[in-house]
Design a protein around this motif. Structure first.
Motif, short mmCIF file in Angstrom:
data_model
loop_
_atom_site.label_atom_id
_atom_site.label_comp_id
_atom_site.label_asym_id
_atom_site.label_seq_id
_atom_site.Cartn_x
_atom_site.Cartn_y
_atom_site.Cartn_z
N TRP A 38 1.22 4.03 -3.00
CA TRP A 38 0.97 5.44 -2.72
C TRP A 38 2.12 6.31 -3.22
O TRP A 38 1.89 7.38 -3.82
N GLN A 39 3.34 5.88 -3.01
CA GLN A 39 4.50 6.66 -3.46
C GLN A 39 4.53 6.79 -4.97
O GLN A 39 5.11 7.74 -5.50
N THR B 118 -2.43 3.48 8.66
CA THR B 118 -2.89 4.07 7.40
C THR B 118 -2.62 3.12 6.24
O THR B 118 -3.48 2.91 5.37
N ASP B 119 -1.43 2.53 6.23
CA ASP B 119 -1.10 1.55 5.19
C ASP B 119 -2.04 0.35 5.25
O ASP B 119 -2.53 -0.13 4.22
N ARG C 75 -6.25 7.77 -3.79
CA ARG C 75 -5.59 8.73 -2.89
C ARG C 75 -6.54 9.20 -1.78
O ARG C 75 -6.18 9.27 -0.61
N ALA D 226 -5.35 0.87 3.76
CA ALA D 226 -5.33 1.14 2.32
C ALA D 226 -5.00 -0.10 1.49
O ALA D 226 -4.77 0.00 0.28
N ALA E 119 0.82 -1.20 0.00
CA ALA E 119 0.00 0.00 0.00
C ALA E 119 0.86 1.26 0.00
O ALA E 119 0.57 2.23 -0.71
N ARG E 120 1.93 1.26 0.79
CA ARG E 120 2.81 2.44 0.83
C ARG E 120 3.55 2.59 -0.49
O ARG E 120 3.70 3.71 -1.00
N GLU F 224 0.67 9.02 -5.80
CA GLU F 224 0.49 10.35 -5.23
C GLU F 224 1.04 11.46 -6.12
O GLU F 224 0.35 12.48 -6.33
N HIS G 295 -6.49 7.60 6.72
CA HIS G 295 -5.51 8.30 7.55
C HIS G 295 -6.21 9.17 8.59
O HIS G 295 -5.83 9.16 9.77
N ARG H 276 -7.09 6.46 0.73
CA ARG H 276 -6.01 6.41 1.71
C ARG H 276 -6.12 7.57 2.70
O ARG H 276 -5.93 7.40 3.91
#
Length: 291
Positions: free
Chosen positions: A10-11, A239-240, A158, A243, A6-7, A14, A165, A161
């Protein structure tokens, strides 16, 4: 526990989503609609999927903005252009921005369309229960153009997520200003930039620092304590975890394929200089470029 998928995703997505905040095409679109200044355009473009809701709804769902920042923009923005008109304008602006940055050949290619379809499938699988911004974006019609389809899908992911968060922050009793103070103390964003752009007074920031110090999260000079670093890590981990569902639904192989297709796009945005240093997103230029 999360495996980092998930992270990592996102990277990659985003930076592409962030074009709506930093690309000149977005500002021109807002100005063309008659919006008065950057912030009116920002709130109109981001909140349009919600419809013409009251400013308090936007303040609540965006979480970190002072109510006065929102009420200076909404509902006045809807007097210049309604949400449906704004949604059309932002779709056109993102098509223009992505075509300029990535090139006509790339954005009209089969692999770009593949990325858009994979992202759309992941976004459609996102659980939007209790996630207002994600639900509003997920409900939008599937665009025909691959640029608009990719950007909208990544935006749904986004906001999915982001909604998660916010839920984590609320569950831990970390308020809007405290969340920004922790982000700045962790070195993810510039504190003065966050405070000023979100329209909080120095006294509000100081009060949040004091509250976090009393909880044992900050040292006297504003650095994270060991406990503060642990809480910050907990926020990011939860958060991860919240998501992960879209990527489980897409499956490991196709998620990896989408990651590979998004990498050059994220890199192009990072290398463009559009993401300002200390940006409020919490994603460094190095994270966007260095893969």
């Amino acid at each position: 526990m999360t495996d980092g998928t998930a992270r990592g995703m996102w990277q990659r997505f985003e930076p592409v989503h962030d074009l709506v905040y930093f690309a000149p095409e977005a500002r021109r679109a807002a100005d063309g609609l008659g919006m008065r200044g950057y912030w009116m355009g920002y709130f109109a473009l981001r909140a349009a999927p919600l419809g013409p809701v009251a400013p308090c709804v936007v303040t609540s769902s965006f979480y970190v903005f002072h109510p006065a920042r929102v009420t200076r923009a909404l509902p006045d923005a809807w007097g210049y252009a309604g949400p449906a008109e704004v949604l059309t304008a932002r779709q056109e602006a993102m098509d223009e921005a992505m075509t300029r940055l990535f090139g006509v050949e790339a954005t009209r290619s089969g692999t770009f369309a593949e990325a858009a379809d994979l992202a759309w499938e992941a976004a459609a699988a996102a659980d939007t229960t209790g996630r207002v911004l994600a639900a509003a974006n997920q409900a939008l019609r599937r665009p025909g153009r691959a640029t608009a389809r990719l950007w909208q899908a990544l935006t749904t992911l986004r906001e999915h997520r982001g909604d998660g968060h916010v839920a984590v922050l609320v569950s831990l009793g970390i308020g809007p200003v405290e969340a920004m103070v922790l982000k700045a103390a962790a070195g993810e964003s510039d504190g003065a930039f966050l405070r000023e752009t979100r329209k909080w007074e120095p006294a509000d920031w100081a009060a949040a620092e004091q509250a976090l110090s009393e909880r044992g999260f900050l040292t006297a000079d504003g650095a994270l304590t060991g406990e503060g670093a642990a809480v910050r890590a907990l926020v990011e981990r939860r958060t991860d975890e919240a998501a992960e569902r879209p990527w489980r639904a897409l499956g490991a192989e196709r998620t990896a394929r989408l990651a590979g297709l998004l990498e050059p796009l994220a890199r192009a945005v990072g290398e463009s200089g559009l993401l300002p240093p200390g940006n409020p997103v919490g994603l460094t230029v190095r994270e966007a470029v260095g893969r």
